[in-house]
Design a protein around this motif. Structure first.
Motif, mmCIF file in Angstrom:
data_model
loop_
_atom_site.group_PDB
_atom_site.id
_atom_site.type_symbol
_atom_site.label_atom_id
_atom_site.label_comp_id
_atom_site.label_asym_id
_atom_site.label_seq_id
_atom_site.Cartn_x
_atom_site.Cartn_y
_atom_site.Cartn_z
ATOM 1 N N ASP A 69 80.614 7.903 0.497
ATOM 2 C CA ASP A 69 80.751 6.901 1.552
ATOM 3 C C ASP A 69 81.282 7.524 2.844
ATOM 4 O O ASP A 69 81.837 6.839 3.697
ATOM 5 C CB ASP A 69 81.652 5.744 1.098
ATOM 6 C CG ASP A 69 83.070 6.186 0.764
ATOM 7 O OD1 ASP A 69 83.416 7.366 1.024
ATOM 8 O OD2 ASP A 69 83.842 5.354 0.251
ATOM 9 N N ALA A 70 81.074 8.847 2.976
ATOM 10 C CA ALA A 70 81.548 9.542 4.182
ATOM 11 C C ALA A 70 80.734 9.160 5.407
ATOM 12 O O ALA A 70 81.207 9.282 6.539
ATOM 13 C CB ALA A 70 81.505 11.055 3.972
ATOM 14 N N GLY A 71 79.488 8.727 5.190
ATOM 15 C CA GLY A 71 78.666 8.260 6.283
ATOM 16 C C GLY A 71 77.858 9.360 6.960
ATOM 17 O O GLY A 71 78.326 10.499 7.101
ATOM 18 N N GLY A 72 76.624 9.005 7.343
ATOM 19 C CA GLY A 72 75.785 9.873 8.168
ATOM 20 C C GLY A 72 75.627 11.296 7.670
ATOM 21 O O GLY A 72 75.384 11.547 6.491
ATOM 22 N N THR A 73 75.821 12.228 8.595
ATOM 23 C CA THR A 73 75.632 13.642 8.287
ATOM 24 C C THR A 73 76.610 14.130 7.235
ATOM 25 O O THR A 73 76.262 14.957 6.376
ATOM 26 C CB THR A 73 75.785 14.484 9.567
ATOM 27 O OG1 THR A 73 74.844 14.039 10.538
ATOM 28 C CG2 THR A 73 75.557 15.959 9.281
ATOM 29 N N LEU A 74 77.830 13.626 7.283
ATOM 30 C CA LEU A 74 78.831 14.054 6.303
ATOM 31 C C LEU A 74 78.415 13.697 4.879
ATOM 32 O O LEU A 74 78.557 14.496 3.955
ATOM 33 C CB LEU A 74 80.190 13.430 6.631
ATOM 34 C CG LEU A 74 80.883 13.930 7.897
ATOM 35 C CD1 LEU A 74 82.183 13.161 8.127
ATOM 36 C CD2 LEU A 74 81.168 15.428 7.792
ATOM 37 N N ALA A 75 77.885 12.489 4.704
ATOM 38 C CA ALA A 75 77.433 12.076 3.373
ATOM 39 C C ALA A 75 76.259 12.941 2.913
ATOM 40 O O ALA A 75 76.191 13.351 1.744
ATOM 41 C CB ALA A 75 77.044 10.604 3.387
ATOM 42 N N LYS A 76 75.338 13.229 3.823
ATOM 43 C CA LYS A 76 74.191 14.065 3.454
ATOM 44 C C LYS A 76 74.645 15.452 3.028
ATOM 45 O O LYS A 76 74.136 16.030 2.058
ATOM 46 C CB LYS A 76 73.217 14.153 4.632
ATOM 47 C CG LYS A 76 72.476 12.849 4.909
ATOM 48 C CD LYS A 76 71.513 13.006 6.078
ATOM 49 C CE LYS A 76 70.776 11.687 6.340
ATOM 50 N NZ LYS A 76 69.839 11.791 7.485
ATOM 51 N N ARG A 77 75.623 15.994 3.763
ATOM 52 C CA ARG A 77 76.136 17.316 3.403
ATOM 53 C C ARG A 77 76.817 17.291 2.040
ATOM 54 O O ARG A 77 76.646 18.197 1.220
ATOM 55 C CB ARG A 77 77.122 17.792 4.461
ATOM 56 C CG ARG A 77 76.492 18.204 5.783
ATOM 57 C CD ARG A 77 77.574 18.596 6.780
ATOM 58 N NE ARG A 77 77.010 18.981 8.068
ATOM 59 C CZ ARG A 77 77.740 19.214 9.146
ATOM 60 N NH1 ARG A 77 79.071 19.106 9.095
ATOM 61 N NH2 ARG A 77 77.162 19.554 10.276
ATOM 62 N N GLU A 78 77.600 16.237 1.806
ATOM 63 C CA GLU A 78 78.324 16.140 0.541
ATOM 64 C C GLU A 78 77.353 16.038 -0.626
ATOM 65 O O GLU A 78 77.504 16.739 -1.635
ATOM 66 C CB GLU A 78 79.260 14.938 0.568
ATOM 67 C CG GLU A 78 80.239 14.889 -0.590
ATOM 68 C CD GLU A 78 81.355 13.881 -0.351
ATOM 69 O OE1 GLU A 78 82.534 14.267 -0.484
ATOM 70 O OE2 GLU A 78 81.040 12.702 -0.055
ATOM 71 N N LEU A 79 76.355 15.174 -0.504
ATOM 72 C CA LEU A 79 75.387 15.032 -1.589
ATOM 73 C C LEU A 79 74.522 16.274 -1.746
ATOM 74 O O LEU A 79 74.135 16.629 -2.867
ATOM 75 C CB LEU A 79 74.519 13.794 -1.369
ATOM 76 C CG LEU A 79 75.215 12.443 -1.518
ATOM 77 C CD1 LEU A 79 74.186 11.320 -1.533
ATOM 78 C CD2 LEU A 79 76.067 12.382 -2.789
ATOM 79 N N ALA A 80 74.220 16.955 -0.638
ATOM 80 C CA ALA A 80 73.444 18.200 -0.729
ATOM 81 C C ALA A 80 74.225 19.260 -1.508
ATOM 82 O O ALA A 80 73.648 19.997 -2.326
ATOM 83 C CB ALA A 80 73.093 18.704 0.672
ATOM 84 N N ALA A 81 75.529 19.322 -1.261
ATOM 85 C CA ALA A 81 76.354 20.283 -1.989
ATOM 86 C C ALA A 81 76.423 19.923 -3.470
ATOM 87 O O ALA A 81 76.379 20.803 -4.344
ATOM 88 C CB ALA A 81 77.755 20.320 -1.384
ATOM 89 N N ILE A 82 76.526 18.635 -3.764
ATOM 90 C CA ILE A 82 76.552 18.200 -5.163
ATOM 91 C C ILE A 82 75.208 18.461 -5.831
ATOM 92 O O ILE A 82 75.143 18.908 -6.987
ATOM 93 C CB ILE A 82 76.929 16.707 -5.234
ATOM 94 C CG1 ILE A 82 78.397 16.534 -4.820
ATOM 95 C CG2 ILE A 82 76.700 16.142 -6.639
ATOM 96 C CD1 ILE A 82 78.835 15.096 -4.657
ATOM 97 N N GLU A 83 74.129 18.219 -5.099
ATOM 98 C CA GLU A 83 72.788 18.510 -5.643
ATOM 99 C C GLU A 83 72.649 19.985 -5.985
ATOM 100 O O GLU A 83 72.082 20.349 -7.021
ATOM 101 C CB GLU A 83 71.713 18.097 -4.645
ATOM 102 C CG GLU A 83 70.303 18.377 -5.134
ATOM 103 C CD GLU A 83 69.233 17.828 -4.204
ATOM 104 O OE1 GLU A 83 68.038 18.141 -4.433
ATOM 105 O OE2 GLU A 83 69.578 17.102 -3.252
ATOM 106 N N GLN A 84 73.192 20.843 -5.125
ATOM 107 C CA GLN A 84 73.110 22.282 -5.389
ATOM 108 C C GLN A 84 73.862 22.644 -6.661
ATOM 109 O O GLN A 84 73.385 23.444 -7.474
ATOM 110 C CB GLN A 84 73.676 23.064 -4.200
ATOM 111 C CG GLN A 84 73.500 24.569 -4.322
ATOM 112 C CD GLN A 84 72.036 24.973 -4.353
ATOM 113 O OE1 GLN A 84 71.274 24.647 -3.455
ATOM 114 N NE2 GLN A 84 71.638 25.664 -5.428
ATOM 115 N N VAL A 85 75.038 22.054 -6.842
ATOM 116 C CA VAL A 85 75.807 22.314 -8.061
ATOM 117 C C VAL A 85 75.000 21.883 -9.282
ATOM 118 O O VAL A 85 74.914 22.618 -10.286
ATOM 119 C CB VAL A 85 77.159 21.566 -8.023
ATOM 120 C CG1 VAL A 85 77.843 21.648 -9.382
ATOM 121 C CG2 VAL A 85 78.056 22.142 -6.939
#
Length: 463
Positions: free
Chosen positions: A285-301
């Motif tokens: 729920d970080a919003g916008g670009t921050l949320a995309k970055r967070e989920l991208a990092a989790i996807e990589q893991v």
């Protein structure tokens, strides 16, 4: 004082409509959602509408030496609000006012009968957020959440109920009114009595008001789902997410048995493949670009540890559909039989071992055991599914339930992460905290409730 005299006294101080004695009606208030926890027949059920009514009811019961079992909506699943024989069940659902929302100081003052979701929606109108969100948030009440220190799906980022509570108003066993805590951000005056009452399961007093902290309303969440061929791989993903310092607003896990039950219940596929051994649901729920970055990092893991499928979306409707799959787990399993839901919390690095252990226990007792839970904090909810009418299945279900608790402790965990002890885990509480810890509990109970008035026999027995 005779029972008839007590009932007459209660009607005198509360009003006739607030005192229920019809056997069919009182039976509906005699237990919560745990089918096998013991319960008794109440002498009466009382529904006070204000704090003075609670105080008068407590004084009357104390004078008659009749025990009181405080109760909210009855959504608990450990027997913590179950009646004892001849008690008065004191229901707090009519104390249902949101007394104040103070946007500038980010606090709310509420009565115990307020439904969790109603508080969240009221706070949202001010751009604020009340974080605790048990799965039953659309009907459970704040009083019950306080009594059990309830958690929910957002615990990984926002903590459990006690992390949002600043102060309480509590009716004690002599009818006096205790006010604990504060309205300020900081405060260390005296013992932390607020935290003492949060999680006390109605054994120390009746909570009649709470001051809770609110947070700024988060951004609309983005959602990720990842499927793995084994619980071990999903567990490795959880460990990797934690190790990377990522703190999503939600991180849930569902084993294969749970996924199949949910898909059958909803009449849809979750799109992860029928052979998945475990599923992770994550939100930011970080919003916008921050949320995309967070989920991208989790996807990589997830990809690094061998996820078979990963999908993320910022579409709120799609995210809500995925989250519905998690929130309906209990209802989906109930379609398969009676459910006994456990509540163990283990270190996050040992989630996979717990799931794998539950698979072994399932085979040993010959019953379905489905596992889901809050992967972000290690709080798992293995659910034993059984047929209550089949010979021997209740006993086997209870054996499986106990073996799961044994497993949880052996993995360095606790026998309850958020549901409480109630009338179903007293022996396990004693085992976990040991004789010294149990003695301290009993001393506190004796100091605040010397007549053992409140919820006797719940959590632990008197010495």
């Amino acid at each position: 004082m005779t029972n008839d005299t007590l009932v007459a006294e209660l009607r005198s101080v509360l009003g006739a409509d607030a005192v229920l004695t019809d056997a069919d009606v009182t039976a509906g208030y005699s237990r919560d959602q745990m089918p096998l926890a013991p319960s008794g027949t109440p002498l009466a059920v009382v529904l006070p509408t204000d704090v003075d009514g609670v105080r008068e009811a407590v004084r009357a019961c104390a004078a008659a030496a009749v025990p009181i079992v405080p109760r909210g909506a009855g959504s608990g699943i450990c027997g913590g609000a179950n009646a004892v024989e001849g008690c008065v069940v004191l229901v707090t659902t009519k104390l249902d006012r949101i007394i104040e929302i103070d946007p500038d100081n980010r606090i709310a003052v509420v009565q115990p009968g307020v439904v969790n979701l109603d508080l969240r929606e009221a706070a949202a109108k001010h751009g604020l957020f009340y974080p605790p969100d048990p799965s039953s948030y659309d009907w459970c009440t704040i009083g019950g959440n306080l009594a059990t220190n309830a958690g929910g799906l957002c615990c990984v980022k926002y903590g459990v109920t006690t992390d949002s509570v600043l102060g309480l108003e509590v009716v004690l066993a002599d009818g006096s009114l205790l006010r604990t805590g504060r309205r300020t951000v900081k405060g260390v005056a005296g013992y932390d009595l607020t935290k003492l009452f949060v999680g006390s399961e109605g054994t120390l007093g009746v909570i009649t008001q709470a001051t809770v902290a609110l947070r700024p309303l988060p951004q609309a969440p983005a959602t990720l789902v990842a499927a793995f061929d084994s619980a071990a791989a999903a567990g490795a993903a959880v460990s990797g997410i934690v190790r990377e310092g990522l703190v999503p607003s939600l991180l849930e896990i569902m084993d294969a048995t749970t996924v199949k039950a949910v898909e059958a219940y909803l009449g849809t596929e979750l799109g992860t493949g029928s052979g998945s051994g475990a599923l992770l649901l994550c939100q930011s729920d970080a919003g916008g670009t921050l949320a995309k970055r967070e989920l991208a990092a989790i996807e990589q893991v997830c990809t690094d540890v061998g996820a078979e499928f990963v999908h993320s979306t910022d579409d709120v409707a799609e995210g809500n559909l995925l989250m519905k799959a998690r929130r309906v787990v209990h209802y989906a399993l109930e379609q398969r039989g009676a459910c006994m839901t456990d509540d163990v919390c283990v270190p996050r690095t040992r989630i996979a071992e717990l799931i794998e252990g539950c698979e072994r226990i399932s085979a040993q007792v010959g019953l379905t055991i489905a596992v889901c839970g809050h992967a972000g904090d290690g709080n798992m909810h293995p659910t034993v599914v059984y047929d209550a009418t089949a010979t021997g299945e209740v006993e086997r279900a209870r054996r499986g339930f106990d073996e799961i608790l044994e497993l949880g402790l052996s993995l360095g965990g606790t026998v309850t992460g958020e549901h409480g002890i109630g009338r179903f885990k007293q022996d396990w509480l004693a085992r976990e905290i040991g004789p010294v810890g149990l003695d301290v509990h009993r001393r506190i109970k004796q100091a605040l409730d010397p007549g053992n008035l409140f919820n006797p026999g719940s959590m632990f027995s008197p010495a």
